[in-house]
Design a protein around this motif. Structure first.
Motif, PDB file in Angstrom:
ATOM      1  N   GLY B  49     -19.795  24.762   9.595  1.00 19.38           N
ATOM      2  CA  GLY B  49     -18.358  24.985   9.466  1.00 19.38           C
ATOM      3  C   GLY B  49     -17.546  23.857  10.059  1.00 19.38           C
ATOM      4  N   PRO B  50     -16.222  24.007  10.019  1.00 23.29           N
ATOM      5  CA  PRO B  50     -15.371  22.968  10.592  1.00 23.29           C
ATOM      6  C   PRO B  50     -15.500  22.943  12.119  1.00 23.29           C
ATOM      7  N   ILE B  81     -11.615  20.170  10.524  1.00 25.50           N
ATOM      8  CA  ILE B  81     -11.282  20.570  11.889  1.00 25.50           C
ATOM      9  C   ILE B  81     -10.393  21.807  11.866  1.00 25.50           C
ATOM     10  N   LYS B  82     -10.706  22.730  12.773  1.00 24.18           N
ATOM     11  CA  LYS B  82      -9.853  23.904  12.874  1.00 24.18           C
ATOM     12  C   LYS B  82      -9.337  24.015  14.311  1.00 24.18           C
ATOM     13  N   PHE B 133      -9.937   6.640  23.162  1.00 21.82           N
ATOM     14  CA  PHE B 133      -9.786   6.935  21.732  1.00 21.82           C
ATOM     15  C   PHE B 133      -8.886   5.904  21.068  1.00 21.82           C
ATOM     16  N   ILE B 134      -7.847   5.493  21.814  1.00 17.16           N
ATOM     17  CA  ILE B 134      -6.902   4.521  21.276  1.00 17.16           C
ATOM     18  C   ILE B 134      -7.621   3.214  20.970  1.00 17.16           C
ATOM     19  N   ASP B 135      -8.474   2.781  21.926  1.00 14.26           N
ATOM     20  CA  ASP B 135      -9.200   1.531  21.730  1.00 14.26           C
ATOM     21  C   ASP B 135     -10.208   1.636  20.590  1.00 14.26           C
ATOM     22  N   ASP B 341     -18.050  15.173  19.289  1.00  7.84           N
ATOM     23  CA  ASP B 341     -17.377  15.354  17.993  1.00  7.84           C
ATOM     24  C   ASP B 341     -16.164  16.268  18.150  1.00  7.84           C
ATOM     25  N   GLU B 342     -16.236  17.169  19.102  1.00 11.23           N
ATOM     26  CA  GLU B 342     -15.090  18.051  19.337  1.00 11.23           C
ATOM     27  C   GLU B 342     -13.937  17.259  19.967  1.00 11.23           C
ATOM     28  N   GLN B 343     -14.290  16.357  20.874  1.00  6.81           N
ATOM     29  CA  GLN B 343     -13.253  15.522  21.476  1.00  6.81           C
ATOM     30  C   GLN B 343     -12.594  14.650  20.422  1.00  6.81           C
ATOM     31  N   LYS B 344     -13.422  14.141  19.519  1.00  7.38           N
ATOM     32  CA  LYS B 344     -12.877  13.292  18.441  1.00  7.38           C
ATOM     33  C   LYS B 344     -11.961  14.112  17.550  1.00  7.38           C
ATOM     34  N   ALA B 345     -12.357  15.338  17.292  1.00  5.66           N
ATOM     35  CA  ALA B 345     -11.536  16.224  16.466  1.00  5.66           C
ATOM     36  C   ALA B 345     -10.183  16.464  17.136  1.00  5.66           C
TER      37      ALA B 345
END
Lengths: 301, 460
Positions: B49-50, B81-82, B133-135, B341-345
């Motif tokens: 799932g998402p 992503i949800k 994340f910005i970098d 992956d959750e942090q990226k989401a």
């Protein structure tokens, strides 16, 4: 008695005891989880320093208690607490007693008064505090509007350090009135009618009957109400949290509120637990005192 | 009878006291007694799932709906992503709940935190700096307002993404200004002018000149507006603060002026609640108040048909150093105990939030500033400014602020507590218990004490 029967009776006794504990088990479990364990943990925490996340960072022995007793703040808070107890408990009991005495008769419409006077019991601290914060509002509040009619200039009920504790107490008296009133009224209703009649025949007036016959008969009820009210007043929190947050200038900062601030806002569980333990000791001592000294004056039928 | 009574009552006493202690112990609990709220927070990303992102926020009242709308817009815009938004009460409540989940597997992936919790969040070492994340993403930071990102940039690194930002402005009642013979189009700019105007309004007998709620935030802003630092070590930005500077000249000057106005009845004291201050203003009982820009819509709506609301810059003493306002509000933090992956989401969701269109929607419906410069080009923002021209003041004030350590705002671990101590000091001065200087000296000493205690328990 032979050894055999003795052993049998001991076994039966043990069985009975075990059965008793079995029945006690559910509540014991709850007590252990929610009372005894937390209490022990509190004693441990009171001897530690916690980091801003509330994790134990250091063991400091009795330093927290030393800090507590050497800082003026704790004693100020204690003084506020005692003052709050003095302002609320006697007033609530006397006021409710007067109301109960006045409404304890079979006149028409009394039920309506009884209903109104016991109403605060169904109002939660939160709701009650919000209602009173509207009444207390310095410029748009109803209390200042009404005292304006009799020529008194507006009072900053909650922002003036001289008034804040009085205002919170006023609200507390109103809030606790419901419970105390109901208990006292039922106490009054427990006084048998023939006592009134024989007092009347003996030529006793209503005031004398009340003071010398009814009041002694009511003393167990009054004693109960006193103990419960004192403990309740020591632990007052909701109305202070909503109305003043301990301010202005700590004039309403009772010990329980300061425990809350230290433990749950600033995450210093050490000093918070230390205060909680000291407060516990004080309430315990006061309750024992009331039972040892005051109960002698209570007249049980 | 007596005896059993004693036992019973003692037991009740023990029980009640114990219950209190129980509450104390729970807060410190580990994984076993995480609060119920955390249950909702625990998310398991299933492989099919998402990815689920749990977002804790403190936007109450009508703002809750705005947040929910943004979230459902984001969820509808893609299917990988949800996001699930959970309202957690006030900022303080949110912080307490977050602290309880730290070090456990529970808790959110994304959390909103008020600006004064910034130092704590960094020191807790439980977050992933936004800069990472910005970098990685080569996200262009220049599209954001530099005066807003300034607050959250510490040691050249953006730790969290600004979300809702506001600053304090002066609101005044134009009708009362006219009645007092003042120019309703010229709000006072300095302490001296404000005092004169307040005095004139009080003298008309129609209302009191001014009211400032006893709110530590205003004191912080007065410092920044005079270009003065609130704590040492470059406002706690070059290295962690060790000392409070609240008793410096800027503070004493401000509090003396404030007290003077209350003493001469040019201003009144309605206590700590900003709500009481707003209510008095809306009822036409005071001529001027200080309030957050986020209250603008409410104040203008409440005055509809009664009087006209004007806005002005936060005043400063005559001849004060150049300064500006600190950007208040809150920012978004990504927690580092969640899977990558959750942090990226969560980062994807943040990018969505900072887009001009969403920022415009956010700004119009809440009164907070758009953090993205381009949002001002959106037609809806332009229309809104036409409807509420008073908001221009807030935007100008933000843009005219010169960025330095004073206006970036102070950083310290015990900020929420320091704010309360300052509020206590203001009360002591206004109620004639202490002189402004003595009250602030006491506060500075207490805050310094707390900062040092904090530094002792936090290993840098």
């Amino acid at each position: 008695m032979s050894a055999q029967t003795q052993a049998a009776s001991r076994k039966a006794q043990w069985k009975e005891g075990a059965l008793g504990y079995l029945f006690l088990a559910p509540s014991l479990l709850v007590f252990i989880c929610f009372l005894f364990y937390p209490m022990l943990r509190s004693i441990y925490l009171s001897m530690t320093l916690t980091d801003p996340r509330g994790r134990v960072a250091d063991f400091v022995g009795l330093d927290n208690f030393k800090d507590l007793f050497s800082s003026g703040q704790f004693f100020t808070n204690l003084k506020v607490t005692l003052l709050f107890v003095l302002l609320t408990v006697p007033t609530t009991i006397i006021w409710s007693l007067v109301l109960a005495a006045l409404t304890h008769n079979k006149l028409r419409g009394m039920k309506a008064f009884q209903f109104v006077f016991s109403l605060p019991i169904v109002i939660s601290v939160g709701t009650g505090s919000i209602i009173w914060s509207l009444l207390f509002h310095p410029t748009a509040g109803m209390l200042n509007y009404f005292i304006g009619f009799i020529g008194i200039s507006p009072i900053s009920w909650l922002a003036d350090p001289n008034w804040a504790l009085v205002s919170v107490s006023l609200m507390t008296v109103w809030m606790n009135m419901g419970f105390v009133y109901i208990v006292l009224l039922s106490g009054l209703q427990g006084v048998p009618d023939d006592l009134y009649e024989s007092a009347k025949i003996d030529g006793s007036g209503p005031v004398r009957t009340f003071l010398q016959i009814v009041l002694p008969l009511l003393s167990p009820t009054l004693f109960f109400v006193l103990i419960v009210s004192v403990i309740g007043a020591f632990q007052a929190f909701g109305q202070i949290h909503i109305l003043t947050k301990g301010g202005p200038m700590d004039t309403t900062n009772v010990v329980v509120y300061s425990i809350y601030q230290d433990a749950f806002i600033n995450f210093r569980f050490g000093i918070g637990s230390a205060q909680a333990l000291v407060l516990f000791a004080i309430i315990l001592a006061l309750t024992v005192f009331q039972f040892k000294v005051l109960e002698k004056k209570v007249h049980y039928q | 009878m007596t005896q059993s009574w004693l036992n019973k009552k003692t037991a009740i006493g023990v029980m009640l006291a114990g219950a209190m202690l129980a509450a104390t112990a729970c807060g410190s609990g580990g994984a076993g007694d995480a609060p119920a709220a955390a249950d909702k927070g625990g998310s398991k990303a299933s492989s099919s799932g998402p990815t689920k992102v749990v977002f804790w926020h403190a936007m109450g009242g009508s703002n809750t709906k705005v947040v929910d709308q943004l979230v459902s817009d984001f969820n509808a815009s893609q299917d990988k992503i949800k996001v699930e938004a959970v309202f957690q009460g006030t900022y303080d409540d949110l912080l307490s709940k977050l602290k309880a989940t730290m070090g456990t597997k529970e808790g959110p992936s994304l959390v909103q935190m008020y600006e004064i919790g910034t130092r704590f969040m960094i020191d807790s070492k439980t977050t992933t700096p936004m800069q990472n994340f910005i970098d990685q993403d080569k996200y262009d930071l220049s599209q954001l307002e530099p005066n807003i990102t300034g607050y959250y940039t510490i040691n050249g690194k953006l730790n969290s993404m600004p979300f809702n930002t506001s600053n304090p402005i002066l609101y005044y009642n134009k009708d009362l200004f006219k009645a007092a013979g003042l120019d309703p189009e010229k709000p006072p700019k300095t302490f001296e002018e404000l005092q004169k105007a307040a005095d004139a309004i009080t003298k008309t007998g129609k209302a009191t000149g001014a009211n400032f709620a006893i709110y530590g935030w205003f004191m912080e802003q007065f410092f920044a507006n005079q270009g003065a630092e609130y704590v040492n070590n470059g406002n706690g930005r070059t290295s962690p603060a060790t000392e409070s500077l609240v008793n410096s000249e800027a503070g004493v000057k401000t509090l003396t002026w404030w007290k003077n106005m209350v003493d001469t009845k040019a201003a009144n004291n309605l206590g700590r609640k900003t709500d009481d201050s707003k209510k008095a203003f809306s009822a036409g009982q005071v001529g001027m108040i200080l309030e957050s820009t986020a209250s603008l819509k409410g104040l203008v709506d409440n005055a509809q048909g009664k009087f006209e609301v004007g806005t002005g810059f936060l005043p400063k003493p005559e001849g004060a150093k150049e300064g500006g306002v600190v950007v208040g509000g809150a920012s978004l933090w990504i927690m580092n105990n969640r899977p990558t992956d959750e942090q990226k989401a969560a980062w994807e969701f943040i990018k969505f939030l900072t887009s001009p269109k969403e920022q415009a929607y956010w700004h119009i419906n809440t009164g907070y500033f758009p953090i993205t410069k381009k949002a001002y080009d959106e037609q809806s923002v332009k229309d809104n400014l036409k409807k509420f021209p008073q908001f221009q003041t807030a935007i100008d004030q933000l843009h005219q602020t010169k960025l330095n350590t004073a206006t970036q705002g102070a950083v310290m671990g015990v900020f929420p507590e320091a704010r309360q101590i300052v509020e206590g000091a203001i009360e002591e001065a206004l109620n004639n218990k202490k002189s402004p200087k003595d009250a602030l000296d006491g506060a500075a000493k207490e805050i310094t004490n707390k900062i040092q205690q904090y530094n002792k328990t936090v290993k840098q």
